[in-house]
Design an enzyme around this catalytic site. Sequence first.
Site, PDB file in Angstrom:
ATOM      1  N   ASN A  95      -1.756   1.908   6.101  1.00  0.00           N
ATOM      2  CA  ASN A  95      -0.910   0.841   5.584  1.00  0.00           C
ATOM      3  C   ASN A  95      -0.528  -0.009   6.791  1.00  0.00           C
ATOM      4  O   ASN A  95      -0.026   0.520   7.774  1.00  0.00           O
ATOM      5  CB  ASN A  95       0.325   1.468   4.924  1.00  0.00           C
ATOM      6  CG  ASN A  95       1.303   0.433   4.413  1.00  0.00           C
ATOM      7  OD1 ASN A  95       0.985  -0.751   4.365  1.00  0.00           O
ATOM      8  ND2 ASN A  95       2.480   0.889   4.027  1.00  0.00           N
ATOM      9  N   GLY A  96      -0.762  -1.328   6.717  1.00  0.00           N
ATOM     10  CA  GLY A  96      -0.442  -2.202   7.845  1.00  0.00           C
ATOM     11  C   GLY A  96      -1.603  -3.143   8.115  1.00  0.00           C
ATOM     12  O   GLY A  96      -2.478  -3.316   7.269  1.00  0.00           O
ATOM     13  N   CYS A 121       0.855  -1.173   0.000  1.00  0.00           N
ATOM     14  CA  CYS A 121       0.000   0.000   0.000  1.00  0.00           C
ATOM     15  C   CYS A 121       0.897   1.231   0.000  1.00  0.00           C
ATOM     16  O   CYS A 121       1.941   1.252   0.632  1.00  0.00           O
ATOM     17  CB  CYS A 121      -0.935   0.081   1.190  1.00  0.00           C
ATOM     18  SG  CYS A 121      -2.038  -1.313   1.351  1.00  0.00           S
ATOM     19  N   TRP A 159      -3.033  -2.580  -1.611  1.00  0.00           N
ATOM     20  CA  TRP A 159      -2.780  -4.004  -1.814  1.00  0.00           C
ATOM     21  C   TRP A 159      -3.619  -4.699  -0.754  1.00  0.00           C
ATOM     22  O   TRP A 159      -3.364  -4.568   0.439  1.00  0.00           O
ATOM     23  CB  TRP A 159      -1.292  -4.308  -1.622  1.00  0.00           C
ATOM     24  CG  TRP A 159      -0.933  -5.729  -1.941  1.00  0.00           C
ATOM     25  CD1 TRP A 159      -0.616  -6.246  -3.159  1.00  0.00           C
ATOM     26  CD2 TRP A 159      -0.836  -6.816  -1.017  1.00  0.00           C
ATOM     27  NE1 TRP A 159      -0.341  -7.591  -3.047  1.00  0.00           N
ATOM     28  CE2 TRP A 159      -0.465  -7.960  -1.751  1.00  0.00           C
ATOM     29  CE3 TRP A 159      -1.027  -6.939   0.357  1.00  0.00           C
ATOM     30  CZ2 TRP A 159      -0.283  -9.208  -1.161  1.00  0.00           C
ATOM     31  CZ3 TRP A 159      -0.851  -8.183   0.948  1.00  0.00           C
ATOM     32  CH2 TRP A 159      -0.476  -9.306   0.183  1.00  0.00           C
ATOM     33  N   GLU A 203      15.336 -19.083  -8.255  1.00  0.00           N
ATOM     34  CA  GLU A 203      15.066 -17.701  -8.663  1.00  0.00           C
ATOM     35  C   GLU A 203      14.442 -17.671 -10.064  1.00  0.00           C
ATOM     36  O   GLU A 203      13.516 -16.897 -10.324  1.00  0.00           O
ATOM     37  CB  GLU A 203      16.374 -16.894  -8.609  1.00  0.00           C
ATOM     38  CG  GLU A 203      16.333 -15.507  -9.211  1.00  0.00           C
ATOM     39  CD  GLU A 203      15.346 -14.556  -8.538  1.00  0.00           C
ATOM     40  OE1 GLU A 203      14.731 -14.928  -7.532  1.00  0.00           O
ATOM     41  OE2 GLU A 203      15.169 -13.441  -9.056  1.00  0.00           O
ATOM     42  N   LYS A 212       5.495  -4.485  -4.597  1.00  0.00           N
ATOM     43  CA  LYS A 212       6.953  -4.432  -4.537  1.00  0.00           C
ATOM     44  C   LYS A 212       7.475  -4.511  -3.103  1.00  0.00           C
ATOM     45  O   LYS A 212       8.458  -5.174  -2.837  1.00  0.00           O
ATOM     46  CB  LYS A 212       7.417  -3.137  -5.196  1.00  0.00           C
ATOM     47  CG  LYS A 212       8.913  -2.975  -5.277  1.00  0.00           C
ATOM     48  CD  LYS A 212       9.482  -3.835  -6.362  1.00  0.00           C
ATOM     49  CE  LYS A 212      10.986  -3.730  -6.469  1.00  0.00           C
ATOM     50  NZ  LYS A 212      11.541  -4.925  -7.115  1.00  0.00           N
ATOM     51  N   ARG A 216       3.711  -0.295  -4.926  1.00  0.00           N
ATOM     52  CA  ARG A 216       3.464  -0.815  -3.576  1.00  0.00           C
ATOM     53  C   ARG A 216       2.112  -1.511  -3.458  1.00  0.00           C
ATOM     54  O   ARG A 216       1.807  -2.110  -2.424  1.00  0.00           O
ATOM     55  CB  ARG A 216       3.527   0.327  -2.561  1.00  0.00           C
ATOM     56  CG  ARG A 216       4.858   1.028  -2.512  1.00  0.00           C
ATOM     57  CD  ARG A 216       4.831   2.112  -1.480  1.00  0.00           C
ATOM     58  NE  ARG A 216       4.760   1.561  -0.151  1.00  0.00           N
ATOM     59  CZ  ARG A 216       5.805   1.373   0.650  1.00  0.00           C
ATOM     60  NH1 ARG A 216       7.000   1.690   0.231  1.00  0.00           N
ATOM     61  NH2 ARG A 216       5.658   0.876   1.852  1.00  0.00           N
ATOM     62  N   HIS A 259      14.020 -38.036  -6.048  1.00  0.00           N
ATOM     63  CA  HIS A 259      13.307 -38.438  -4.831  1.00  0.00           C
ATOM     64  C   HIS A 259      11.844 -38.025  -4.858  1.00  0.00           C
ATOM     65  O   HIS A 259      11.191 -38.016  -3.824  1.00  0.00           O
ATOM     66  CB  HIS A 259      14.009 -37.866  -3.596  1.00  0.00           C
ATOM     67  CG  HIS A 259      15.402 -38.381  -3.429  1.00  0.00           C
ATOM     68  ND1 HIS A 259      15.679 -39.669  -3.029  1.00  0.00           N
ATOM     69  CD2 HIS A 259      16.610 -37.803  -3.654  1.00  0.00           C
ATOM     70  CE1 HIS A 259      16.986 -39.860  -2.998  1.00  0.00           C
ATOM     71  NE2 HIS A 259      17.576 -38.729  -3.370  1.00  0.00           N
ATOM     72  N   LYS A 309      10.753 -16.150 -10.841  1.00  0.00           N
ATOM     73  CA  LYS A 309      10.544 -15.082 -11.830  1.00  0.00           C
ATOM     74  C   LYS A 309       9.464 -15.483 -12.834  1.00  0.00           C
ATOM     75  O   LYS A 309       8.582 -14.711 -13.172  1.00  0.00           O
ATOM     76  CB  LYS A 309      11.849 -14.861 -12.581  1.00  0.00           C
ATOM     77  CG  LYS A 309      12.662 -13.661 -12.597  1.00  0.00           C
ATOM     78  CD  LYS A 309      12.733 -12.550 -11.694  1.00  0.00           C
ATOM     79  CE  LYS A 309      12.131 -12.574 -10.346  1.00  0.00           C
ATOM     80  NZ  LYS A 309      12.923 -11.976  -9.303  1.00  0.00           N
ATOM     81  N   GLU A 346       5.967 -15.439 -11.199  1.00  0.00           N
ATOM     82  CA  GLU A 346       5.369 -14.152 -10.844  1.00  0.00           C
ATOM     83  C   GLU A 346       5.099 -13.264 -12.059  1.00  0.00           C
ATOM     84  O   GLU A 346       4.122 -12.526 -12.067  1.00  0.00           O
ATOM     85  CB  GLU A 346       6.185 -13.415  -9.773  1.00  0.00           C
ATOM     86  CG  GLU A 346       7.518 -12.914 -10.212  1.00  0.00           C
ATOM     87  CD  GLU A 346       8.242 -12.129  -9.134  1.00  0.00           C
ATOM     88  OE1 GLU A 346       7.599 -11.502  -8.301  1.00  0.00           O
ATOM     89  OE2 GLU A 346       9.490 -12.148  -9.136  1.00  0.00           O
TER      90      GLU A 346
HETATM   91  C1  F6R Z   1      10.545 -11.386  -6.509  1.00  0.00           C
HETATM   92  C2  F6R Z   1      10.453 -10.343  -5.521  1.00  0.00           C
HETATM   93  C3  F6R Z   1      10.148 -10.711  -4.111  1.00  0.00           C
HETATM   94  C4  F6R Z   1      11.097  -9.934  -3.173  1.00  0.00           C
HETATM   95  C5  F6R Z   1      10.720 -10.171  -1.702  1.00  0.00           C
HETATM   96  C6  F6R Z   1      11.673  -9.469  -0.765  1.00  0.00           C
HETATM   97  O1  F6R Z   1      10.848 -10.878  -7.771  1.00  0.00           O
HETATM   98  O2  F6R Z   1      10.610  -9.196  -5.829  1.00  0.00           O
HETATM   99  O3  F6R Z   1      10.239 -12.068  -3.906  1.00  0.00           O
HETATM  100  O4  F6R Z   1      12.384 -10.353  -3.441  1.00  0.00           O
HETATM  101  O5  F6R Z   1       9.427  -9.709  -1.476  1.00  0.00           O
HETATM  102  O6  F6R Z   1      11.690  -8.089  -0.987  1.00  0.00           O
HETATM  103  P1  F6R Z   1      12.847  -7.181  -0.425  1.00  0.00           P
HETATM  104  O7  F6R Z   1      14.102  -7.549  -1.142  1.00  0.00           O
HETATM  105  O8  F6R Z   1      12.412  -5.778  -0.725  1.00  0.00           O
HETATM  106  O9  F6R Z   1      12.967  -7.456   1.044  1.00  0.00           O
END
Ligand code: F6R
Length: 615
Positions: free
Chosen positions: A99-100, A2, A73, A489, A610, A27, A512, A493, A496
């Site tokens: 926010n929270g 948010c 969000w 990773e 984000k 956000r 396994h 990617k 998402e």
């Molecule tokens: C994936 C992604 C998330 C962040 C995670 C941690 O592309 O962006 O998995 O890596 O939410 O975020 P930070 O690094 O801001 O603590």
Amino acid sequence: MCGIVATVGSSQATRILLDGLHRLEYRGYDSAGLAVIGPDGLQLHRKVGRVQELAGDVPEDLPGSIGIAHTRWATHGEVTEDNAHPHLDSSGRIAVVHNGIIENMAPLKARLEAEGVVFRSQTDSEVLVHLIGRIYRDPESPACGDPLAAMRSALRLVRGTWGIAVLFADHPGAIFTARNGSPLVVGLGDGQSYLASDPQALVPYTRRVVFLEDGDVARIDADGVQTTRMDGGAVDSAIETLDDTWGEGDRGDYPHLMLKEIHEQPEALERCLSGRIVPEGGTAKLGGLDLDARELGRISRIGLIGCGTAYYACQVGAELIEKLARVPAKAEIASEFRHRNPVIDPDALFFAVSQSGETADTMGAIREIQLKGGRVMGVVNVVGSSIARACGHGVYIHSGPEMAVASTKAFSNMVAALAVFTLMLARQRTLSAHEGRRYVEQLRAVPDLVRRYLANPGPIDTLVEWVTDPRTRMVLFLGRGGSAPVAAEGALKLMEVAYVPCIAYPAGEMKHGPIALLERDAPVIVIAPRDELRDKTLSNLQECKARGARVAIIHSDGDAIARHADLSIPVPETNPLFSPLLTVLPLQLLAYRTGLALGRDIDRPRNLAKSVTVE
Ligand code: F6R
């Protein structure tokens, strides 16, 4: 999670609010809303969807030079206009953006309902505005008519996290705010003040800021901010200046932020290494850690804590540290670590790794370590963020603003920063100057190798065809050692950005269980740089081929392993320890191009945000 923006002064508020919301949209982007106080009193506009939708709904010349705004969000309550912020109290004269999470929402709501309050939304945030409103208007309450006192009394009843901005129609010259666990920063202009969840919203207007701390309750007017604590005591807040790294973050000539950020990696890596490598000594220095040689020598173990992509960077970091510096190192998922009552060794060193520096789970882990007397340092991108400040010491990774929701260049710079730390630690322990110089040279060459790969990334589009083939039900990613987190990773990617179901496994573990999923032509992506585990990985990929799967191999350029691939994607060769910085690149491009092929919203994937500031 948010985004909050607010402003007060002489300029028209809505222009600033909408611009700020656009800048904070990463956000959260389920719905957006704003409230301003104009000649006709408190005006509310809310819309489901992007800030763009809200902008279309707000008259351009809406009068009012004080307002609060929010991009959501969803946590409590579906994505509807009623659940969008701001929320009003029963009088319609107090508006709140939040926010929270309010953890004791249920009993508070039941109590308010029993007192006759009618709720219009399913959100936890609405509880806050009614609590504040009832105390503010209660003639029996000592806080009656006093915004800050009413907010303090209300917040004392609440359990959870909050960053709030409140408008009182009775007080059209001030915004009232409070912070506990959700970041807020005040911007100080010339006769105009601002409030935002992060400085990104403020940079076009001012670089003079005050970061609020947990437990702060403040009044902001055109001339500045007066901060108090929950007990009413005054706070002398420090004014800080935002540096130049704030303020980039547009798409430039690229169609998407994600692609731009992928291509920024060579320069971002150079920034991260710059001034930290000591070539002649074969070592590195990280002044921000403030650790002398004796302290470095005494570290008994290293814990690396993060979430999502940051966690995978932690796993790569742990592998580097243990292999090169011979210090026990373990990566941990922050949300698990903080709740498992971990034993904290006083001689251990922890790193909290985070791009945003605001991730609630990582913050929780930091608190747990600090509570138990442990030592924790930040590996963070956003300067002045909550995690950077809570740790006090640490390493900035210097990626520059990362605005696409999917993290790319921050992953690389987290790994690079941890590699720099590893060199510094290893030289204090086991590594000779001669060996150190070799590693230093290899690390310094990585940005150019990244540049070289990105200029000619190989047959990614063929892989996109495999992944988007209607017969494909899931994609399996495999790797061993430092390539196992790269596989994870890559899967994260692709999930998402393109919403493709993926599984990542350490290659040796596949037999396994997950091997049962393999069908004819199922895509398997194997990360197998030329390292000591390559031949073992080769056996695992043969097991996949034997079951009819199609295998793509991401491997070191020139390696004969390519012969075993249905699709070969070479990357420039580096020291195997640094190979994740190269092997991750095709996976970032695969996610991007698959998302594009499937028509996904690349920079704003569904359900995500984000900065994850809720647990
Ligand atoms: C994936 C992604 C998330 C962040 C995670 C941690 O592309 O962006 O998995 O890596 O939410 O975020 P930070 O690094 O801001 O603590």
